[in-house]
Design a protein around this motif. Structure first.
Motif, PDB file in Angstrom:
ATOM      1  N   ASP A   1       0.809  -1.226   0.000  1.00  0.00           N
ATOM      2  CA  ASP A   1       0.000   0.000   0.000  1.00  0.00           C
ATOM      3  C   ASP A   1       0.841   1.275   0.000  1.00  0.00           C
ATOM      4  OD1 ASP A   1      -2.187  -1.647   0.061  1.00  0.00           O
ATOM      5  OD2 ASP A   1      -2.644  -1.333   2.186  1.00  0.00           O
ATOM      6  N   PHE A   2       2.009   1.211   0.650  1.00  0.00           N
ATOM      7  CA  PHE A   2       2.818   2.432   0.781  1.00  0.00           C
ATOM      8  C   PHE A   2       4.132   2.363   0.000  1.00  0.00           C
ATOM      9  CE2 PHE A   2       0.240   2.167   4.735  1.00  0.00           C
ATOM     10  CZ  PHE A   2      -0.595   3.250   4.462  1.00  0.00           C
ATOM     11  N   ALA A   3       4.190   1.427  -0.952  1.00  0.00           N
ATOM     12  CA  ALA A   3       5.412   1.235  -1.740  1.00  0.00           C
ATOM     13  C   ALA A   3       5.862   2.516  -2.444  1.00  0.00           C
ATOM     14  CB  ALA A   3       5.196   0.123  -2.769  1.00  0.00           C
ATOM     15  N   GLN A   4       4.892   3.361  -2.816  1.00  0.00           N
ATOM     16  CA  GLN A   4       5.236   4.592  -3.554  1.00  0.00           C
ATOM     17  C   GLN A   4       6.094   5.544  -2.725  1.00  0.00           C
ATOM     18  OE1 GLN A   4       1.676   7.226  -4.042  1.00  0.00           O
ATOM     19  NE2 GLN A   4       0.649   5.664  -2.791  1.00  0.00           N
ATOM     20  N   PHE A   5       6.080   5.381  -1.400  1.00  0.00           N
ATOM     21  CA  PHE A   5       6.859   6.275  -0.535  1.00  0.00           C
ATOM     22  C   PHE A   5       8.226   5.696  -0.162  1.00  0.00           C
ATOM     23  CE2 PHE A   5       2.305   6.933   0.382  1.00  0.00           C
ATOM     24  CZ  PHE A   5       2.190   8.229  -0.107  1.00  0.00           C
TER      25      PHE A   5
END
Length: 347
Positions: free
Chosen positions: A284-288
């Motif tokens: 879910d937070f891979a983009q960060f």
């Protein structure tokens, strides 16, 4: 003299010091078997650390190891980064009140003082390097000193200040990477490459860590130039492990094909590179993950502690830090002693 003799071991097996997952009982079981049991104590208060050392000493008269995380007083005391928006939003959506500690980590100096006052047979260090005077003081108390390295230059630095051995930790290893130089994060080395490159620049005795799950793998790293093998993930699903049931089940599910056994190096839990079993939080937070504004370790670690505690309480493995090495597909639900016997039989 071999490391096996120096550390007074019967078998070339070191049980990895995984903070939060190791217990005095696990360490003593491994040590009594003839390996080197260890306790990950980087997140343990001085008072509890002293008590746990006494506990291990009451359970075994064999050598054991305590592991500490090297942090400066500034790193331990400073919490000046803002909580990332994505994390703050997660807390709001899940009705978790953000309560941050006054300081993100315990005082390394105070933890080290415990080892001066209550000496142990072996101590290892991760996340940084101590100085030659500290090494000599520990050695004068009868303590063997082991450094951790992800890069040959880190191993050489430990050798230069008189460490008795260095644990070279390949990219395959679960949990946090123990190095501190930028080179080790920029181009993480596989274990066999790391052993070969380290052997080329220093003759310090080596302990190999990263993806070792079998007796055959122990033999392979010894052939490559390491004297001992440090094993972590394989111990997580044994009876003496200190991890919670939902974490343990996730690892077993990965080994039984009930969930993906894919692992990932991530900074999203703590701000420092660590390998974990892939779960919803990492997806879910891979983009960060590559965001330059991620708070550094140990600040982000302190900020996600509430998330991890909430997930553990709710038996939610998808938002826990499921630290695991690349060999996780080979874990078994078994007694610690059974794992040790199998490793020896295979090697």
């Amino acid at each position: 003299m071999t490391l096996l003799n120096i550390l007074n071991l019967t078998h070339p097996i070191v049980q990895a010091p995984m903070a939060g997952a190791t217990t005095p009982e696990l360490a003593a079981t491994v040590s009594n078997f003839g390996g080197l049991g260890s306790l990950g104590s980087g997140m343990t208060t001085p008072k509890v650390l002293n008590s746990e050392i006494d506990s291990i000493k009451s359970l075994t008269d064999r050598p054991f190891m305590i592991n500490l995380m090297v942090l400066s007083e500034h790193e331990s005391n400073t919490l000046d980064s803002a909580v990332p928006n994505w994390l703050s939003q997660y807390y709001q959506e899940n009705n978790i009140e953000i309560e941050l500690p006054k300081q993100p980590a315990l005082s390394f100096a105070e933890q080290l003082q415990v080892l001066y006052d209550n000496p142990v047979p072996v101590v290892s260090f991760t996340f940084g390097i101590i100085n030659a005077e500290q090494v000599q003081r520990l050695q004068s108390l009868g303590t063997r000193v082991i450094g951790t390295a992800n890069h040959p230059l880190e191993a050489k630095a430990w050798s230069n200040i008189g460490a008795d051995a260095v644990c070279v930790q390949g990219v395959e290893a679960g949990g946090h990477r123990g190095g501190w130089l930028a080179q080790s994060a920029n181009d993480p080395l596989g274990l066999l490459t790391l052993i070969a490159q380290t052997r080329a620049c220093t003759d310090v005795p080596l302990i190999a860590a990263g993806g070792i799950m079998t007796g055959q793998a122990i033999k392979a790293v010894q052939t490559a130039g390491a004297e001992l093998a440090q094993i972590g993930t394989a111990f997580l699903t044994t009876d003496k492990s200190g991890i919670n049931d939902s974490y343990k089940q996730a690892l077993l599910d990965a080994s039984e094909g009930k969930r993906s056994a894919e692992t990932r190096l991530t900074r999203l839990f703590s701000g420092k590179q660590a390998r974990a079993l892939l779960n919803d939080y990492l997806r879910d937070f891979a983009q960060f993950e590559s965001a330059h504004e991620l708070p550094p370790y140990p600040q982000l670690n302190a900020m996600t502690k509430l998330l991890r505690a909430h997930a553990t309480k709710n038996l939610d493995a998808e938002h826990q830090s499921l630290w695991a090495g690349q060999g996780v597909a080979l874990v078994r639900q078994e007694r610690t002693i059974k794992l040790l016997e199998r490793l020896v039989k295979e090697s």
